[in-house]
Design an enzyme around this catalytic site. Structure first.
Site, PDB file in Angstrom:
ATOM      1  N   HIS A 305       0.606  -1.323   0.295  1.00  0.00           N
ATOM      2  CA  HIS A 305       0.111   0.178   0.255  1.00  0.00           C
ATOM      3  C   HIS A 305       1.021   0.959  -0.059  1.00  0.00           C
ATOM      4  CE1 HIS A 305      -3.323   2.153   0.613  1.00  0.00           C
ATOM      5  NE2 HIS A 305      -3.686   2.673   1.927  1.00  0.00           N
ATOM      6  N   GLU A 316       2.757  -1.153   7.922  1.00  0.00           N
ATOM      7  CA  GLU A 316       2.437  -2.228   7.027  1.00  0.00           C
ATOM      8  C   GLU A 316       4.162  -3.135   6.511  1.00  0.00           C
ATOM      9  OE1 GLU A 316       1.708  -2.640   2.137  1.00  0.00           O
ATOM     10  OE2 GLU A 316       2.526  -0.662   2.749  1.00  0.00           O
ATOM     11  N   LYS A 334       3.093   4.225  -5.022  1.00  0.00           N
ATOM     12  CA  LYS A 334       2.682   5.669  -5.234  1.00  0.00           C
ATOM     13  C   LYS A 334       3.634   6.435  -5.172  1.00  0.00           C
ATOM     14  CE  LYS A 334      -1.394   4.734  -2.336  1.00  0.00           C
ATOM     15  NZ  LYS A 334      -0.908   2.407  -2.653  1.00  0.00           N
TER      16      LYS A 334
END
Length: 410
Positions: A305, A316, A334
């Protein structure tokens, strides 16, 4: 039902992101690892004045046709265009299929928030007569699925998932369940988002979620780096075509990879912050891996993520280190694409599928081995050639939504 029986084939992909319009352009941009964040004229004067925007489309790329675009929100237009690419990529012809057996499931986090903001200004400045008569269809979150249904002639089950930044991943999990239940034979599913507006951006900035690197936006999104300070708001869409493995092979399609397992859990911890340590997200990760008929040690790769926020990346990293201590490769798109909110889970699922298909792991932008804050095997600097037989894609959303998708090679 065995793990093999529960796998579905990913036979088509459609992508529109800041890295490029179309599947191949996006994949090429992510593989290069060059950030797309830049100063945004529409955010001029704000504390955060940069974003990751989709590049301008040519008339052919962005053409909805039929005089229909005027009634659609931009997030819906993106979904329609990505769905067309995905269906064509799957070798399917909507004019020939049984539309009653085609399902559509599309997630979005903020849906038509941009249009509500625009129309509210019109209302205040000029009164009700200048408010668009199609404001509500442009606004409501189900219209991405609704317009895709209309465009493709799909008359099977349709749903709009809303689990914040996990919405696109939730859509894929639901679509897989519809296929396995026998409710449809083809599922067109994914996520879409187009909510880069002054008010929305300010909202994220005020809560401390965005990077403050206004002087160097290209360096702002830096997942897992020791000096990360927030995400960069983005937009995009990703649609995947899913079919039962046997059905796909019967028409001569193996697909890119298989969506073999899904896992979901809910933190019940805080409205926006993840539960520390990722103990509840772990439930989703283990469930996805087990449903795919795999052991944690079988996972070769993690598409994280990786928001570039201090709390998410820490949680994470702990999760990966605890459940997957053998050290699978890790990437986080990202860094290149920014955070496309409700579309991100579907975008990253598509990239995970391409990683498996091409045996190539894209790098994490703005991350070096020296700046890596955690004991992870993050791919940095350049893409890595790797035979990936099994991978997971993580998505975590405000409200404590955790969704993990497990993919296997064919």
């Amino acid at each position: 039902m065995t793990a093999d029986d529960r796998a579905v084939a990913v036979t088509g992909l459609g992508l529109i992101t800041p890295a490029g319009v179309g599947r191949e352009a996006t994949w090429a941009g992510v593989r290069k690892g060059v950030p797309t964040a830049a100063t945004d004229p529409q955010l001029k004067g704000l504390a955060t004045d940069f974003s990751c925007r989709i590049p301008p489309m040519t008339e052919g790329q962005g053409r909805i046709g039929g005089g229909k675009a005027w009634r659609m929100g931009y997030f819906t237009q993106l979904a329609v265009l990505a769905a067309r690419e995905a269906v064509a990529d799957a070798g399917l012809d909507p004019a020939a299929w049984d539309g009653a057996r085609v399902a559509v499931v599309i997630g979005s986090g903020l849906a038509g928030a941009a249009h509500l903001e625009e129309q509210a200004v019109r209302f205040q400045q000029a009164g009700p007569d200048l408010v668009s008569p199609v404001l509500i269809p442009m606004l409501i979150s189900n219209m991405a699925a609704g317009e895709v249904l209309l465009d493709l002639g799909a008359r099977g089950p349709s749903l709009a998932t809303e689990t914040a930044c996990a919405s696109g991943a939730s859509a894929l999990a639901v679509a897989r369940d519809l296929l396995l239940s026998g409710a449809c034979d083809i599922a067109v599913a994914g996520g879409t988002e187009a909510a880069i507006t002054p008010v929305v951006t300010t909202g994220f900035q005020r809560m401390g979620a965005l990077s403050s690197r206004t002087g160097d936006p290209a360096a702002a999104s830096r997942p897992f780096a020791d000096d990360r300070d927030g995400f960069v708001i983005s937009e995009g869409a990703a649609i995947l075509v899913l079919e039962r493995v046997g059905d796909a092979r019967a028409r001569g399609r193996r697909g890119y990879a298989q969506l073999a397992g899904t896992g979901m859990s809910s933190d019940a911890h805080h409205p926006t912050a993840p539960a520390p340590g990722g103990n509840v997200a772990e439930v989703a990760l283990r469930a996805a891996v087990a449903e795919a008929g795999l052991r944690p040690s079988d996972i070769d790769h993690v598409n994280a993520h990786g928001t570039s926020t201090p709390k998410n990346d820490e949680m994470e990293a702990e999760l990966i280190g605890r459940v997957l201590p053998h050290g699978p490769s890790v990437t986080a798109a990202k860094g290149v694409l920014g955070h496309s909110l409700g579309a991100a889970g579907a975008v990253e699922a598509a990239l995970t599928v391409l990683t498996i298909h091409h045996s190539t792991v894209p790098p994490v932008a703005n991350l070096t081995p020296q700046s890596l804050a955690f004991d992870l095997d993050c791919v940095t600097g350049a893409e890595r050639r790797q035979d990936v037989r099994a991978a997971v894609s993580h998505s975590f959303g405000f409200g404590g939504h955790n969704v993990v998708l497990a993919f296997r090679a064919n």
